[in-house]
Design an enzyme around this catalytic site. Structure first.
Site, PDB file in Angstrom:
ATOM      1  CD  GLU A 163      -2.593   1.114   2.735  1.00 24.71           C
ATOM      2  OE1 GLU A 163      -3.493   1.952   2.899  1.00 24.71           O
ATOM      3  OE2 GLU A 163      -2.336   0.217   3.578  1.00 24.71           O
TER       4      GLU A 163
ATOM      5  CE  LYS B 298      -7.259   1.391   3.278  1.00 26.11           C
ATOM      6  NZ  LYS B 298      -6.064   1.753   4.077  1.00 26.11           N
TER       7      LYS B 298
ATOM      8  CB  CYS C 122      -4.631  -1.955   4.207  1.00 28.55           C
ATOM      9  SG  CYS C 122      -3.823  -2.247   5.816  1.00 28.55           S
TER      10      CYS C 122
END
Length: 540
Positions: A42, A110, A146
């Site tokens: 990330e 994200k 994540c």
């Protein structure tokens, strides 16, 4: 399909150096496989966490320059999946891009932005809302980043959109027990959604955070098929076979698991090494008192940096025992570090002489004890200024919690590797390090702890026994128990009320303490933010 889990150590703000790593690893991967899929962590291009660098006007240009380099310099046959921050339609997103044949084939934003513990992503980013699934070499691949796997929605959305394989980019910091949490969680996501998954995590230290790597791949039944080592850079292959109902990963390399003590030790070593090296310090210096905390700090420093970059200074006073002087010298000799002895007696007497009129008519108290610590702090900071060495402070979490330390004395310095290490864990880590090779004299571990600032002084004269204190602190600081709830656990009321009162009163000291490695789910630092000026008392 050959997938490389590219577990790298990035530098926050070093867009050029981070892009260099991406290009180098992808180029090497193409020398090993014809058309590899190379997955990076990330926010690889910016490093993680970039914090308020994300608010700088120059950020967009630096990100775009790095992306142009990737288009131009990545081998065209590789499929490279890499994380970066970028503005789209005027909003900043945490993105994962797929680069192939000189083009950006897909970009995922994200969906879930963490805003708890050490995470503060809602301050900077706008959340995406859509899954991203693309075909790579005949397989439908979904992307996530994540936090997206810590809630059920994004993985389910990717599966609904047709994904067979989920690739998850991470900058997931270490705390004790974290790797098993990740394995259990991803196994659940795989089984619930009938998805295989690749989890790629970054590695390295960034201020108080340590990223421990441990990247891994799982089949849709939750079986672990490949795992990278922890606390080191690594490139680990996993092979995906797509044959309809038999799609999945073949067995790959499974690095050896670490037990709790080994993981904590490596976290401390990596955190110190990267803080010192990434900030350009040539060496470190610490006060070696003959006590257990400074002994453990010295051991971490030598393992992190090598003996030639470490200096230990014993600064005795009239209350320093001969045993302490001898044990400090023995450990320095065992580890091969430079060892100096500088008495603080004349410095202390000079300070008292200068303060004679101010102290006239007042009885001696802890002021004189603190003055000893401040004499030592002045010496260490002067050595630091002259030699550009970073001063390592040696206080542990238990002491920092209750203020058992001296501002501008033993708290003076730039990095405290034991800041999140309770005293009972200090002893356990000493014994663990000695199990690897002789390091810390046994007498240092066995002696009752003492600051040696007064005759026959012992820590337990001022504090509950450390096994009791550390349990109170675990419940109060890390789990938010009230004082009454802690007492209900069977801990004496007197000890609980004294400990939580000291925690509440000493926030002002902790704000002035140097940073240190975070190893628990709540350390003193970026994930525990309490007011200094407050009427809140006694652990309500």
């Amino acid at each position: 399909m050959h997938i490389l889990m590219a577990q790298i150590n990035t530098q926050v703000g070093d867009f050029t150096g981070n892009a260099d790593q991406v290009i180098e690893v992808a180029t090497q991967a193409c020398e090993e496989q014809d058309s590899p899929v190379v997955v990076f962590p990330e926010l690889t291009l910016s490093g993680y966490p970039p914090e308020d660098l994300l608010l700088r006007p120059a950020l967009c240009k630096r990100v775009n320059d790095a992306i142009i380099r990737l288009h131009r310099e990545l081998p065209p046959q590789a499929w490279v999946i890499v994380g970066y921050p970028i503005r789209r339609e005027g909003l900043l997103y945490n993105c994962a891009g797929v680069f192939h044949d000189g083009e950006l084939k897909a970009e995922y934003r994200k969906n879930e932005l963490p805003n708890y513990q050490v995470f503060d992503e809602k301050r900077y980013f706008t959340a995406g809302s859509e899954p991203c699934v693309l075909e790579i070499q005949g397989t439908r691949v979904g992307l996530s980043i994540c936090e997206d796997i810590w809630v059920s929605g994004p993985s389910a959305a990717a599966a609904t959109a047709g994904a067979e394989l989920l690739i998850n980019l991470n900058a997931s910091p270490f705390h004790r027990g974290k790797q098993q949490e990740r394995l259990d969680l991803l196994a659940r996501r795989c089984r619930d959604n009938n998805l295989a998954a690749v989890y790629v995590n970054q590695v390295g230290g960034q201020d108080e955070l340590v990223f421990d790597g441990g990247s891994f791949a799982m089949n849709s039944d939750g079986k672990l098929v490949a795992q990278s080592p922890r606390f080191e850079t690594a490139s680990n292959w996993c092979e995906w076979t797509d044959s309809g109902s038999a799609s999945g990963f073949r067995e790959g390399v499974l690095s050896e698991a670490l037990d709790d003590m080994a993981a904590v030790w490596q976290a401390l070593v990596l955190g110190m090494r990267d803080y010192v090296n990434k900030n350009g310090f040539p060496s470190v210096v610490l006060g070696l008192s003959g006590g257990v905390d400074s002994a453990l700090t010295l051991a971490v420093a030598v393992d992190a940096l090598g003996a030639s970059r470490v200096e230990a200074v014993m600064m005795p006073f009239r209350y320093t025992s001969d045993i302490s002087i001898a044990d400090a010298a023995e450990q320095s000799a065992t580890l091969g570090v430079r060892h100096s002895v500088i008495s603080i007696e004349p410095i202390y007497e000079s300070f008292l002489a200068a303060l004679k009129d101010e102290f006239a008519g007042l009885d001696a108290d802890t002021t004189e004890e603190n003055l000893q610590a401040r004499c030592r702090g002045v010496l260490l900071m002067s050595i630091s200024n002259k030699k550009r060495s970073l001063v390592l402070t040696t206080g542990n979490k238990s002491e920092l919690a209750v203020g058992y330390s001296t501002l501008y004395g033993d708290m003076a310095g730039g990095f405290d590797v034991l800041k999140d290490v309770p005293k009972t864990l200090v002893y356990a880590l000493c014994r663990y390090r000695n199990s690897l090779s002789p390091c810390i004299p046994e007498r240092v571990i066995e002696r009752p702890p003492s600051a040696e600032l007064a005759p026959d002084q012992k820590d337990e004269d001022s504090l509950p026994p450390y096994d009791v204190l550390d349990r109170i602190l675990e419940l109060y600081v890390e789990q938010d128990f009230s004082a009454e709830a802690i007492i209900a656990e069977g801990i004496p009321r007197e000890d609980v009320e004294r400990a939580v009162r000291l925690v509440d009163l000493n926030e002002y000291k902790r704000r002035q303490a140097p940073i240190g490695v975070r190893i628990t789910q709540r350390g003193f630092g970026r994930d525990r933010r309490y007011p200094i000026t407050s009427a809140w008392r006694m652990g309500e």
